[in-house]
Design a protein around this motif. Structure first.
Motif, PDB file in Angstrom:
ATOM      1  N   ASN A 121      42.568  28.626  27.918  1.00 28.23           N
ATOM      2  CA  ASN A 121      43.144  29.703  27.138  1.00 28.23           C
ATOM      3  C   ASN A 121      42.333  29.972  25.876  1.00 28.23           C
ATOM      4  OD1 ASN A 121      45.778  28.144  28.380  1.00 28.23           O
ATOM      5  ND2 ASN A 121      45.761  30.333  28.713  1.00 28.23           N
ATOM      6  N   LEU A 122      41.108  30.421  26.088  1.00 27.35           N
ATOM      7  CA  LEU A 122      40.251  30.780  24.964  1.00 27.35           C
ATOM      8  C   LEU A 122      40.892  31.915  24.186  1.00 27.35           C
ATOM      9  CD1 LEU A 122      36.749  30.721  26.706  1.00 27.35           C
ATOM     10  CD2 LEU A 122      37.774  28.974  25.246  1.00 27.35           C
ATOM     11  N   LYS A 123      40.757  31.889  22.889  1.00 29.45           N
ATOM     12  CA  LYS A 123      41.373  32.892  22.024  1.00 29.45           C
ATOM     13  C   LYS A 123      40.421  34.050  21.738  1.00 29.45           C
ATOM     14  CE  LYS A 123      45.133  30.546  21.672  1.00 29.45           C
ATOM     15  NZ  LYS A 123      46.243  30.926  22.519  1.00 29.45           N
ATOM     16  N   THR A 124      39.343  34.160  22.491  1.00 24.02           N
ATOM     17  CA  THR A 124      38.406  35.260  22.310  1.00 24.02           C
ATOM     18  C   THR A 124      38.859  36.468  23.116  1.00 24.02           C
ATOM     19  OG1 THR A 124      37.043  34.502  24.166  1.00 24.02           O
ATOM     20  CG2 THR A 124      36.467  33.673  21.977  1.00 24.02           C
ATOM     21  N   ASP A 125      38.332  37.637  22.772  1.00 24.65           N
ATOM     22  CA  ASP A 125      38.626  38.846  23.538  1.00 24.65           C
ATOM     23  C   ASP A 125      37.945  38.743  24.902  1.00 24.65           C
ATOM     24  OD1 ASP A 125      40.117  40.047  21.530  1.00 24.65           O
ATOM     25  OD2 ASP A 125      38.350  40.970  20.612  1.00 24.65           O
ATOM     26  N   PRO A 126      38.564  39.328  25.934  1.00 26.26           N
ATOM     27  CA  PRO A 126      37.912  39.289  27.249  1.00 26.26           C
ATOM     28  C   PRO A 126      36.635  40.125  27.248  1.00 26.26           C
ATOM     29  CG  PRO A 126      39.945  40.578  27.343  1.00 26.26           C
ATOM     30  CD  PRO A 126      39.860  39.989  25.969  1.00 26.26           C
ATOM     31  N   ILE A 127      35.623  39.631  27.963  1.00 29.46           N
ATOM     32  CA  ILE A 127      34.392  40.422  28.094  1.00 29.46           C
ATOM     33  C   ILE A 127      34.428  41.253  29.367  1.00 29.46           C
ATOM     34  CG2 ILE A 127      32.973  38.874  26.696  1.00 29.46           C
ATOM     35  CD1 ILE A 127      31.795  37.803  29.350  1.00 29.46           C
ATOM     36  N   CYS A 128      35.302  40.884  30.301  1.00 28.04           N
ATOM     37  CA  CYS A 128      35.502  41.647  31.527  1.00 28.04           C
ATOM     38  C   CYS A 128      36.984  41.652  31.859  1.00 28.04           C
ATOM     39  CB  CYS A 128      34.755  41.018  32.702  1.00 28.04           C
ATOM     40  SG  CYS A 128      32.988  40.947  32.492  1.00 28.04           S
ATOM     41  N   SER A 129      37.438  42.760  32.419  1.00 25.51           N
ATOM     42  CA  SER A 129      38.825  42.877  32.841  1.00 25.51           C
ATOM     43  C   SER A 129      38.832  43.599  34.184  1.00 25.51           C
ATOM     44  CB  SER A 129      39.617  43.668  31.803  1.00 25.51           C
ATOM     45  OG  SER A 129      40.955  43.774  32.191  1.00 25.51           O
ATOM     46  N   ILE A 130      39.490  42.994  35.180  1.00 30.91           N
ATOM     47  CA  ILE A 130      39.517  43.558  36.527  1.00 30.91           C
ATOM     48  C   ILE A 130      40.949  43.576  37.022  1.00 30.91           C
ATOM     49  CG2 ILE A 130      38.795  43.232  38.931  1.00 30.91           C
ATOM     50  CD1 ILE A 130      36.282  41.839  37.845  1.00 30.91           C
ATOM     51  N   TYR A 131      41.405  44.749  37.495  1.00 34.35           N
ATOM     52  CA  TYR A 131      42.715  44.816  38.133  1.00 34.35           C
ATOM     53  C   TYR A 131      42.498  44.697  39.635  1.00 34.35           C
ATOM     54  CZ  TYR A 131      47.253  45.966  39.841  1.00 34.35           C
ATOM     55  OH  TYR A 131      48.459  45.881  40.496  1.00 34.35           O
ATOM     56  N   LEU A 132      43.095  43.673  40.231  1.00 35.07           N
ATOM     57  CA  LEU A 132      42.987  43.433  41.665  1.00 35.07           C
ATOM     58  C   LEU A 132      44.271  43.883  42.349  1.00 35.07           C
ATOM     59  CD1 LEU A 132      41.575  42.234  44.169  1.00 35.07           C
ATOM     60  CD2 LEU A 132      42.583  40.024  43.547  1.00 35.07           C
ATOM     61  N   SER A 133      44.132  44.778  43.302  1.00 36.26           N
ATOM     62  CA  SER A 133      45.242  45.222  44.132  1.00 36.26           C
ATOM     63  C   SER A 133      44.993  44.683  45.534  1.00 36.26           C
ATOM     64  CB  SER A 133      45.292  46.751  44.149  1.00 36.26           C
ATOM     65  OG  SER A 133      46.325  47.199  45.008  1.00 36.26           O
ATOM     66  N   VAL A 134      45.999  44.050  46.126  1.00 38.30           N
ATOM     67  CA  VAL A 134      45.858  43.474  47.461  1.00 38.30           C
ATOM     68  C   VAL A 134      46.853  44.158  48.388  1.00 38.30           C
ATOM     69  CG1 VAL A 134      45.898  41.356  48.828  1.00 38.30           C
ATOM     70  CG2 VAL A 134      45.176  41.269  46.440  1.00 38.30           C
ATOM     71  N   VAL A 135      46.354  44.632  49.529  1.00 35.95           N
ATOM     72  CA  VAL A 135      47.197  45.324  50.511  1.00 35.95           C
ATOM     73  C   VAL A 135      47.122  44.589  51.837  1.00 35.95           C
ATOM     74  CG1 VAL A 135      46.921  47.578  49.397  1.00 35.95           C
ATOM     75  CG2 VAL A 135      45.309  46.885  51.162  1.00 35.95           C
ATOM     76  N   ASP A 136      48.142  44.784  52.664  1.00 30.85           N
ATOM     77  CA  ASP A 136      48.106  44.233  54.012  1.00 30.85           C
ATOM     78  C   ASP A 136      47.035  44.963  54.816  1.00 30.85           C
ATOM     79  OD1 ASP A 136      50.066  42.254  53.931  1.00 30.85           O
ATOM     80  OD2 ASP A 136      51.677  43.689  54.259  1.00 30.85           O
ATOM     81  N   PRO A 137      46.335  44.260  55.709  1.00 31.92           N
ATOM     82  CA  PRO A 137      45.340  44.944  56.544  1.00 31.92           C
ATOM     83  C   PRO A 137      46.047  45.891  57.517  1.00 31.92           C
ATOM     84  CG  PRO A 137      45.558  42.643  57.208  1.00 31.92           C
ATOM     85  CD  PRO A 137      46.394  42.830  55.982  1.00 31.92           C
ATOM     86  N   PRO A 138      45.355  46.960  57.961  1.00 29.68           N
ATOM     87  CA  PRO A 138      45.988  47.888  58.899  1.00 29.68           C
ATOM     88  C   PRO A 138      46.239  47.207  60.238  1.00 29.68           C
ATOM     89  CG  PRO A 138      43.679  48.439  58.576  1.00 29.68           C
ATOM     90  CD  PRO A 138      44.007  47.338  57.617  1.00 29.68           C
ATOM     91  N   GLY A 139      47.251  47.702  60.950  1.00 27.57           N
ATOM     92  CA  GLY A 139      47.564  47.182  62.282  1.00 27.57           C
ATOM     93  C   GLY A 139      46.518  47.644  63.280  1.00 27.57           C
ATOM     94  N   PRO A 140      46.690  47.323  64.580  1.00 18.96           N
ATOM     95  CA  PRO A 140      45.696  47.664  65.598  1.00 18.96           C
ATOM     96  C   PRO A 140      45.508  49.167  65.781  1.00 18.96           C
ATOM     97  CG  PRO A 140      47.593  46.514  66.576  1.00 18.96           C
ATOM     98  CD  PRO A 140      47.795  46.547  65.102  1.00 18.96           C
ATOM     99  N   THR A 141      46.504  49.987  65.425  1.00 17.66           N
ATOM    100  CA  THR A 141      46.378  51.438  65.575  1.00 17.66           C
ATOM    101  C   THR A 141      45.803  52.093  64.330  1.00 17.66           C
ATOM    102  OG1 THR A 141      48.618  51.787  64.763  1.00 17.66           O
ATOM    103  CG2 THR A 141      48.338  51.528  67.149  1.00 17.66           C
ATOM    104  N   GLY A 142      45.492  51.283  63.320  1.00 18.03           N
ATOM    105  CA  GLY A 142      44.963  51.835  62.074  1.00 18.03           C
ATOM    106  C   GLY A 142      46.049  52.106  61.050  1.00 18.03           C
TER     107      GLY A 142
END
Length: 185
Positions: A121-142
């Motif tokens: 828990n460094l008290k410095t400002d972040p040098i990078c910020s990434i929002y990760l969104s995770v979705v379910d993979p499509p089914g066999p029909t797409g």
């Protein structure tokens, strides 16, 4: 003139910080690279998520990875992309992403060796910020998959609605037919 220089400096700072923010969308089960670059000679580098409290996603300190306060859901799933961190590459690979991995990941670094902290828990400002969104993979029909209990519940509800509709339709039909036959006598 001073106001102009102030606005120029503020604009440059906002541009630099905006260029560091990224959005990544991945399918559940994929590996994802959280990309970040920093100056060389880093003593401590931490990837964190605000919702993890005092635990972290990944911590590199004094030339090695540390897992003491790493959040349990990330143990064995996060590794440096480049173990030598050449050219300031602080990127990490998050393996086998899950829906629960959604969130904003921040990379913080500490270059000097003063005031070493035992915990992360460094008290410095972040040098990078990434929002990760995770979705379910499509089914066999797409089309997107409907998994587990949700698919079962939807299937049961649709089946029940069809059965009830058929029963109500049958009752109405019989009642209507019965009224017709009574009226013709």
């Amino acid at each position: 003139m001073v106001v102009f220089l102030g606005w120029t400096l503020l604009s440059v700072c906002l541009l630099v910080s905006a260029s560091q923010a990224q959005n990544i969308t991945a399918e559940s089960g994929q590996n994802v690279t959280l990309t970040c670059r920093a100056p060389n000679n880093i003593q401590t580098m931490e990837w964190s998520r605000a919702d993890l409290g005092r635990e972290y996603v990944f911590l590199y300190r004094d030339g090695r990875e540390t897992t003491v306060n790493q959040h349990r859901s990330f143990k064995g799933r996060v590794a440096l992309q480049d173990k030598q961190m050449k050219n300031g590459n602080m990127s990490v690979i998050l393996k086998n992403v899950m829906i629960s991995d959604r969130g904003t990941y921040e990379c913080r670094v500490k270059a000097n060796k003063k005031k070493r902290r035992k915990r992360a828990n460094l008290k410095t400002d972040p040098i990078c910020s990434i929002y990760l969104s995770v979705v379910d993979p499509p089914g066999p029909t797409g089309e997107p998959k409907v998994n587990g209990p949700v698919g079962l519940i939807v299937g049961l509800v649709v089946s029940c609605v069809l059965i009830v509709s058929a029963f109500v339709g049958f009752v109405i039909y019989r009642k209507h037919k019965g009224e017709k036959s009574q009226g013709s006598h």
